[in-house]
Design an enzyme around this catalytic site. Sequence first.
Site, PDB file in Angstrom:
ATOM      1  CG  ASN A 119      -0.242  -0.151   2.556  1.00 51.51           C
ATOM      2  OD1 ASN A 119       0.790  -0.434   2.588  1.00 51.51           O
ATOM      3  ND2 ASN A 119      -1.021   0.738   3.446  1.00 51.51           N
ATOM      4  CD  GLU A 168       4.906  -0.631  11.656  1.00 51.75           C
ATOM      5  OE1 GLU A 168       4.758  -0.109  10.537  1.00 51.75           O
ATOM      6  OE2 GLU A 168       5.845   0.024  12.546  1.00 51.75           O
ATOM      7  CB  CYS A 208      -2.615   0.309   8.055  1.00 51.83           C
ATOM      8  SG  CYS A 208      -1.214   1.621   8.525  1.00 51.83           S
ATOM      9  CD  GLU A 257       9.715  -1.130  13.368  1.00 47.39           C
ATOM     10  OE1 GLU A 257      10.658  -0.785  12.709  1.00 47.39           O
ATOM     11  OE2 GLU A 257       9.387  -2.355  13.253  1.00 47.39           O
TER      12      GLU A 257
HETATM   13  P1  NAD Z   1      -0.187  -9.170   3.373  1.00 45.76           P
HETATM   14  O1  NAD Z   1      -0.136  -9.667   4.730  1.00 45.76           O
HETATM   15  O2  NAD Z   1      -0.975  -9.892   2.343  1.00 45.76           O
HETATM   16  O3  NAD Z   1       1.545  -9.208   2.844  1.00 45.76           O
HETATM   17  C1  NAD Z   1       2.347  -8.451   3.003  1.00 45.76           C
HETATM   18  C2  NAD Z   1       3.865  -9.072   2.803  1.00 45.76           C
HETATM   19  O4  NAD Z   1       4.058 -10.327   3.507  1.00 45.76           O
HETATM   20  C3  NAD Z   1       4.045  -9.444   1.423  1.00 45.76           C
HETATM   21  O5  NAD Z   1       5.214  -9.352   0.902  1.00 45.76           O
HETATM   22  C4  NAD Z   1       3.569 -11.013   1.442  1.00 45.76           C
HETATM   23  O6  NAD Z   1       4.254 -11.614   0.377  1.00 45.76           O
HETATM   24  C5  NAD Z   1       4.210 -11.311   2.489  1.00 45.76           C
HETATM   25  N1  NAD Z   1       3.760 -12.658   3.152  1.00 45.76           N
HETATM   26  C6  NAD Z   1       2.343 -13.204   3.091  1.00 45.76           C
HETATM   27  N2  NAD Z   1       2.197 -14.318   3.612  1.00 45.76           N
HETATM   28  C7  NAD Z   1       3.350 -14.624   4.051  1.00 45.76           C
HETATM   29  C8  NAD Z   1       4.091 -15.649   4.896  1.00 45.76           C
HETATM   30  N3  NAD Z   1       3.377 -16.696   5.407  1.00 45.76           N
HETATM   31  N4  NAD Z   1       5.455 -15.517   5.339  1.00 45.76           N
HETATM   32  C9  NAD Z   1       6.046 -14.575   4.936  1.00 45.76           C
HETATM   33  N5  NAD Z   1       5.626 -13.571   4.494  1.00 45.76           N
HETATM   34  C10 NAD Z   1       4.342 -13.482   3.864  1.00 45.76           C
HETATM   35  O7  NAD Z   1      -0.638  -7.584   3.384  1.00 45.76           O
HETATM   36  P2  NAD Z   1      -0.870  -6.445   2.294  1.00 45.76           P
HETATM   37  O8  NAD Z   1      -2.097  -7.183   1.547  1.00 45.76           O
HETATM   38  O9  NAD Z   1       0.439  -6.533   1.180  1.00 45.76           O
HETATM   39  O10 NAD Z   1      -1.062  -5.251   2.876  1.00 45.76           O
HETATM   40  C11 NAD Z   1      -2.202  -4.783   3.245  1.00 45.76           C
HETATM   41  C12 NAD Z   1      -2.195  -5.048   4.898  1.00 45.76           C
HETATM   42  O11 NAD Z   1      -1.165  -4.399   5.598  1.00 45.76           O
HETATM   43  C13 NAD Z   1      -3.661  -4.357   5.292  1.00 45.76           C
HETATM   44  O12 NAD Z   1      -4.112  -5.415   6.342  1.00 45.76           O
HETATM   45  C14 NAD Z   1      -3.093  -3.075   6.129  1.00 45.76           C
HETATM   46  O13 NAD Z   1      -3.907  -2.648   7.106  1.00 45.76           O
HETATM   47  C15 NAD Z   1      -1.869  -3.544   6.633  1.00 45.76           C
HETATM   48  N6  NAD Z   1      -1.015  -2.600   6.788  1.00 45.76           N
HETATM   49  C16 NAD Z   1      -0.657  -2.046   8.164  1.00 45.76           C
HETATM   50  C17 NAD Z   1       0.233  -1.221   8.432  1.00 45.76           C
HETATM   51  C18 NAD Z   1       0.585  -0.628  10.045  1.00 45.76           C
HETATM   52  O14 NAD Z   1       1.284   0.242  10.052  1.00 45.76           O
HETATM   53  N7  NAD Z   1      -0.055  -1.351  11.010  1.00 45.76           N
HETATM   54  C19 NAD Z   1       0.786  -0.217   7.370  1.00 45.76           C
HETATM   55  C20 NAD Z   1       0.529  -0.733   6.169  1.00 45.76           C
HETATM   56  C21 NAD Z   1      -0.508  -1.907   5.830  1.00 45.76           C
END
Ligand code: NAD
Length: 488
Positions: A157, A256, A290, A469
Amino acid sequence: MPMKKIQHFIDGEFVASESGDSFSNINPATGREFARVAEGSEIEIDRAVEAARRAFDGPWSAMTLGERLDALQRVAHGIRARFDEFLKAEMRDTGKPRSFASKVDIPRGAANFEFFANLARTVHGSSFQTETADGRGAVNYVTRQPLGVVGVISPWNLPLLLLTWKVAPALAAGNCVVVKPSEETPSTATLLGEVFKDAGVPAGVYNVVHGFGPEAAGEALTKHPDVSAITFTGETRTGSAIMKACAPQIKNISFELGGKNAAIVFADADFDAAVSGTARSSFSNTGQVCLCSERVYVERPIYERFVEAMAKRAEALTIGDPFEDATQMGPLISADHQRKVLSAFKAAVAEGAEVVTGGSIPEVDKEFAEGSFVEPTIWTGLDEDVAVMQSEVFGPICHITPFDTEEEAIALANNSRFGLCAAVWTNHVQRAHRVAHQMETGLVWVNTWFLRDLRTPFGGVKLSGIGREGGRHSLDFYSETKTICIKL
Ligand code: NAD
């Protein structure tokens, strides 16, 4: 024209996967493939971790702190010098409009390196004089040491912003990194490899392996025995899977995760500021931040007027070509995510939502007909406990609910398994403090939203994350402290 190739960046070199496998990089505004991305596996993760370990045991640790931080400053300058390249790469990967990416994503990418390089110059340890029975005493002092190799797993995102938010402090604390960017957004992480090379940072300090998560490159990184810590931003259920993978080796983790954030608008707030701030917090980056407010609670005397004003704002948004200066909203990240958001639209209606505005796919120019666009959407009338009110949609949506008392607003806002942030709109100073203190979240904004000071701790409670962080909290996570006690 041959298709653009995006490669891994391992040990200072751009390389293909040993298997020769690749996957497609699609521009979500057009739905068309524009690059092939090397698909990494355990093999590339092993190589990247070995390279990072060699750099950590060798040239990176041999440099003085000042030399390392100067190198990070050069990385910040390098991003700024190639601002347009980074901007275009981010816009093509994500479909986010220039008006957003040029103000948020790319400037923060550079600022993260600058900030943590400056901060790490000023961090100091502590010491304690201890009394002993023999009267001679002892002195304790506390040092910080890097962890070694840190694995960084980032989402799509805010690709460059969220990746550098972790890479910069990890390196400033003396570690080397292996990054697994989101499979949706590989470009800026790769471009950053060129910047590291040009900045003269030793090979192996910054490595990028592309690929997928479960049973693929992402999981291999989390399980690698030479990776000391995993810092992750993404969905809550992915955090849970990573936590399991890290458990056998008791790896340090910082997460996060998702949110279902509330905004509370009191009748005494500056009405126009509350409307424009809430519209920004619900629709920015097509609702894919997020920190976005998906649940909005408005005090009853201004409720009708507020709903009307929000609808006007949503309907006035210019949707379409991310490369046009006037565009305010681009597509969602992918056709898959569009399907998910459209199914949330359906579910909301099935649960009895009144659709104030939006709820379907907008009309856009022919060139973008295959893009993953959805309309900014406002609902009212939903029960607080239905699924769509309790799970993150991650699209340009909000539900607006009226409330009558401060206590009721607080209870409604806290009725969530998530706890990332909240926004409170009021001109009553005591109420602002009172309500902010009672929010079950890691962050509260009063009369603003997404105003960040990088010195402050950032993170969520409940299902929204573990750890903080930001500022010295980042350096704490990316270091091991050691107490040394010397008898005098
Ligand atoms: P996601 O969890 O699908 O993927 C994030 C990353 O994790 C990707 O690089 C993916 O390839 C990797 N991944 C997925 N499964 C894995 C596994 N089993 N082992 C290791 N790596 C793995 O998230 P997304 O769809 O890319 O991002 C959107 C989400 O992120 C939303 O839920 C959003 O709220 C959250 N987000 C949170 C923050 C925060 O600061 N709290 C900030 C931005 C986004």
